[in-house]
Design a protein around this motif. Sequence first.
Motif, PDB file in Angstrom:
ATOM      1  N   MET A 291       0.729  -1.090  -0.106  1.00  0.00           N
ATOM      2  CA  MET A 291      -0.081   0.097  -0.122  1.00  0.00           C
ATOM      3  C   MET A 291       0.850   1.127  -0.089  1.00  0.00           C
ATOM      4  O   MET A 291       1.787   1.092   0.544  1.00  0.00           O
ATOM      5  N   LEU A 292       0.475   2.200  -0.959  1.00  0.00           N
ATOM      6  CA  LEU A 292       1.221   3.419  -0.927  1.00  0.00           C
ATOM      7  C   LEU A 292       0.804   4.384   0.342  1.00  0.00           C
ATOM      8  O   LEU A 292      -0.411   4.778   0.390  1.00  0.00           O
ATOM      9  N   ARG A 293       1.757   4.880   1.104  1.00  0.00           N
ATOM     10  CA  ARG A 293       1.272   5.758   2.218  1.00  0.00           C
ATOM     11  C   ARG A 293       2.177   7.201   1.923  1.00  0.00           C
ATOM     12  O   ARG A 293       3.412   6.906   1.732  1.00  0.00           O
ATOM     13  N   LEU A 294       1.361   8.453   2.031  1.00  0.00           N
ATOM     14  CA  LEU A 294       2.125   9.490   1.943  1.00  0.00           C
ATOM     15  C   LEU A 294       2.193  10.488   3.251  1.00  0.00           C
ATOM     16  O   LEU A 294       1.010  10.785   3.598  1.00  0.00           O
ATOM     17  N   PHE A 295       3.293  10.765   3.907  1.00  0.00           N
ATOM     18  CA  PHE A 295       3.406  11.723   4.977  1.00  0.00           C
ATOM     19  C   PHE A 295       3.932  13.102   4.447  1.00  0.00           C
ATOM     20  O   PHE A 295       4.686  13.101   3.558  1.00  0.00           O
ATOM     21  N   ALA A 296       3.669  14.084   5.170  1.00  0.00           N
ATOM     22  CA  ALA A 296       4.257  15.124   5.026  1.00  0.00           C
ATOM     23  C   ALA A 296       4.624  15.797   6.308  1.00  0.00           C
ATOM     24  O   ALA A 296       3.483  15.976   6.939  1.00  0.00           O
ATOM     25  N   LEU A 297       5.711  16.019   6.595  1.00  0.00           N
ATOM     26  CA  LEU A 297       6.023  16.736   7.855  1.00  0.00           C
ATOM     27  C   LEU A 297       5.448  18.205   8.045  1.00  0.00           C
ATOM     28  O   LEU A 297       5.468  18.751   7.015  1.00  0.00           O
ATOM     29  N   GLU A 298       5.222  18.652   9.142  1.00  0.00           N
ATOM     30  CA  GLU A 298       4.640  19.999   9.450  1.00  0.00           C
ATOM     31  C   GLU A 298       5.219  20.976   8.516  1.00  0.00           C
ATOM     32  O   GLU A 298       4.322  21.844   7.949  1.00  0.00           O
ATOM     33  N   ALA A 299       6.489  21.206   8.506  1.00  0.00           N
ATOM     34  CA  ALA A 299       7.158  22.388   7.870  1.00  0.00           C
ATOM     35  C   ALA A 299       6.909  22.276   6.331  1.00  0.00           C
ATOM     36  O   ALA A 299       6.871  23.375   5.590  1.00  0.00           O
ATOM     37  N   SER A 300       6.407  21.329   5.821  1.00  0.00           N
ATOM     38  CA  SER A 300       6.125  21.120   4.237  1.00  0.00           C
ATOM     39  C   SER A 300       4.712  20.471   4.249  1.00  0.00           C
ATOM     40  O   SER A 300       4.516  19.815   2.990  1.00  0.00           O
ATOM     41  N   ARG A 301       3.854  20.697   4.849  1.00  0.00           N
ATOM     42  CA  ARG A 301       2.579  20.052   5.080  1.00  0.00           C
ATOM     43  C   ARG A 301       1.822  20.510   3.949  1.00  0.00           C
ATOM     44  O   ARG A 301       1.102  19.819   3.060  1.00  0.00           O
ATOM     45  N   HIS A 302       1.787  22.109   3.389  1.00  0.00           N
ATOM     46  CA  HIS A 302       1.145  22.569   2.195  1.00  0.00           C
ATOM     47  C   HIS A 302       1.582  21.797   0.903  1.00  0.00           C
ATOM     48  O   HIS A 302       0.597  21.628   0.172  1.00  0.00           O
ATOM     49  N   PHE A 303       2.751  21.723   0.852  1.00  0.00           N
ATOM     50  CA  PHE A 303       3.227  21.147  -0.328  1.00  0.00           C
ATOM     51  C   PHE A 303       2.875  19.707  -0.335  1.00  0.00           C
ATOM     52  O   PHE A 303       2.288  19.250  -1.444  1.00  0.00           O
ATOM     53  N   GLY A 304       2.804  19.061   0.545  1.00  0.00           N
ATOM     54  CA  GLY A 304       2.503  17.523   0.675  1.00  0.00           C
ATOM     55  C   GLY A 304       1.005  17.361   0.571  1.00  0.00           C
ATOM     56  O   GLY A 304       0.438  16.361  -0.098  1.00  0.00           O
ATOM     57  N   GLU A 305       0.042  18.299   0.977  1.00  0.00           N
ATOM     58  CA  GLU A 305      -1.155  18.326   0.495  1.00  0.00           C
ATOM     59  C   GLU A 305      -1.510  18.582  -0.954  1.00  0.00           C
ATOM     60  O   GLU A 305      -2.611  17.878  -1.497  1.00  0.00           O
ATOM     61  N   GLY A 306      -0.827  19.247  -1.510  1.00  0.00           N
ATOM     62  CA  GLY A 306      -0.833  19.619  -3.171  1.00  0.00           C
ATOM     63  C   GLY A 306      -0.196  18.078  -3.672  1.00  0.00           C
ATOM     64  O   GLY A 306      -0.993  17.613  -4.737  1.00  0.00           O
ATOM     65  N   VAL A 307       0.610  17.420  -3.284  1.00  0.00           N
ATOM     66  CA  VAL A 307       0.906  16.159  -3.729  1.00  0.00           C
ATOM     67  C   VAL A 307       0.077  15.209  -3.510  1.00  0.00           C
ATOM     68  O   VAL A 307      -0.386  14.164  -4.427  1.00  0.00           O
ATOM     69  N   ALA A 308      -0.879  15.024  -2.461  1.00  0.00           N
ATOM     70  CA  ALA A 308      -1.712  13.988  -2.148  1.00  0.00           C
ATOM     71  C   ALA A 308      -3.006  14.404  -3.229  1.00  0.00           C
ATOM     72  O   ALA A 308      -3.449  13.202  -3.529  1.00  0.00           O
ATOM     73  N   ALA A 309      -3.109  15.601  -3.194  1.00  0.00           N
ATOM     74  CA  ALA A 309      -4.426  15.877  -4.002  1.00  0.00           C
ATOM     75  C   ALA A 309      -3.876  15.396  -5.544  1.00  0.00           C
ATOM     76  O   ALA A 309      -5.248  15.017  -5.969  1.00  0.00           O
TER      77      ALA A 309
END
Length: 327
Positions: free
Chosen positions: A1-19
């Motif tokens: 299973m693919l899991r994507l985490f984004a640490l808080e300092a880069s959460r905004h970028f991670g949300e874009g990747v997840a979307a």
Amino acid sequence: MLRLFALEASRHFGEGVAASLGIPLSEHEERDFEDGEHKARPLETVRGDDCYVVQSLAGGSGGSANDRLCRLLFFLATLREHGATRVTAIVPYLAYGRKDRQTKPGDPVTTRYVAQLFEAVRTDRVIALEAHNLAAFQNAFRCETVHLDGRPLFAAPLLAAIADRPVVVASPDPGGVKRAQLFQERLAELAGRAVGGAFMEKRRSGGRVSGTLLVGDVAGAVVIVVDDMISTGGTILRAAEAALAAGAEQVVGVAAHGLFSPGAETTIAAPALSRILVSDSIAPLRLSEPIAAEKVAVVSAAPLFAEAIRRCHEGGSISALLGDSPP
């Protein structure tokens, strides 16, 4: 299973990747202790999973480059500790890329030391955008590396703005010639016509930059100066001023990473640069002067990283993603 985490300092970028991937970010906890230490842990089971962790390593309001690196390494190690089958570091901006060789007695080779830290916590793969020196980046790591460059981000929007005007792609220093050549080739392919090339002489010693020679014909053309990063902006401004002096019609700056160190506002506001394009590998932008901020356009790299993650997870081709011929 693919899991994507984004640490808080880069959460905004991670949300874009997840979307862009069409999946939610996996939940985790970060906690700071009174003495400056911290811990981070996944809040979901990762045993047997293919885990990706987003953290840009540019220092800023979310912590120094050292702090961000440490947090990323610890979290990668934690995922391994709890049974992740594979862990991949998603690093939009990889710190310490500028010191990739010894140029003076006693110099460090910090790029290699950073690679050794990733390897020590058993990182399987590092995906980064526009490394400062691609050869040094690839040679430093013993784990798998995926290098994404700015061609898929910037080539099409630039071409639409240029229309049918003559265009030249320039490197602001000899070390970036290959990066500029690849960008030149992509623009020519998209445009279906010839695109010129040029580069600027540059020598750096003791923090001082010299060299005034511009190699290449830029007269009457829109010149696109391509670099990996903009810190104070001095390097790209030198190239822009030289191009205008040689008869260029307009100069546009392009860089994957908008570091925008103190003093960059003044440099960027200079009339030699008509426009600057950067990615969101470093966010938020550190430009406070309205004139400078208005000249800077940001292109999101999140969809590019999302597609790279999808292809890595499914065994697809990164070369095809970047527009290169697969081996």
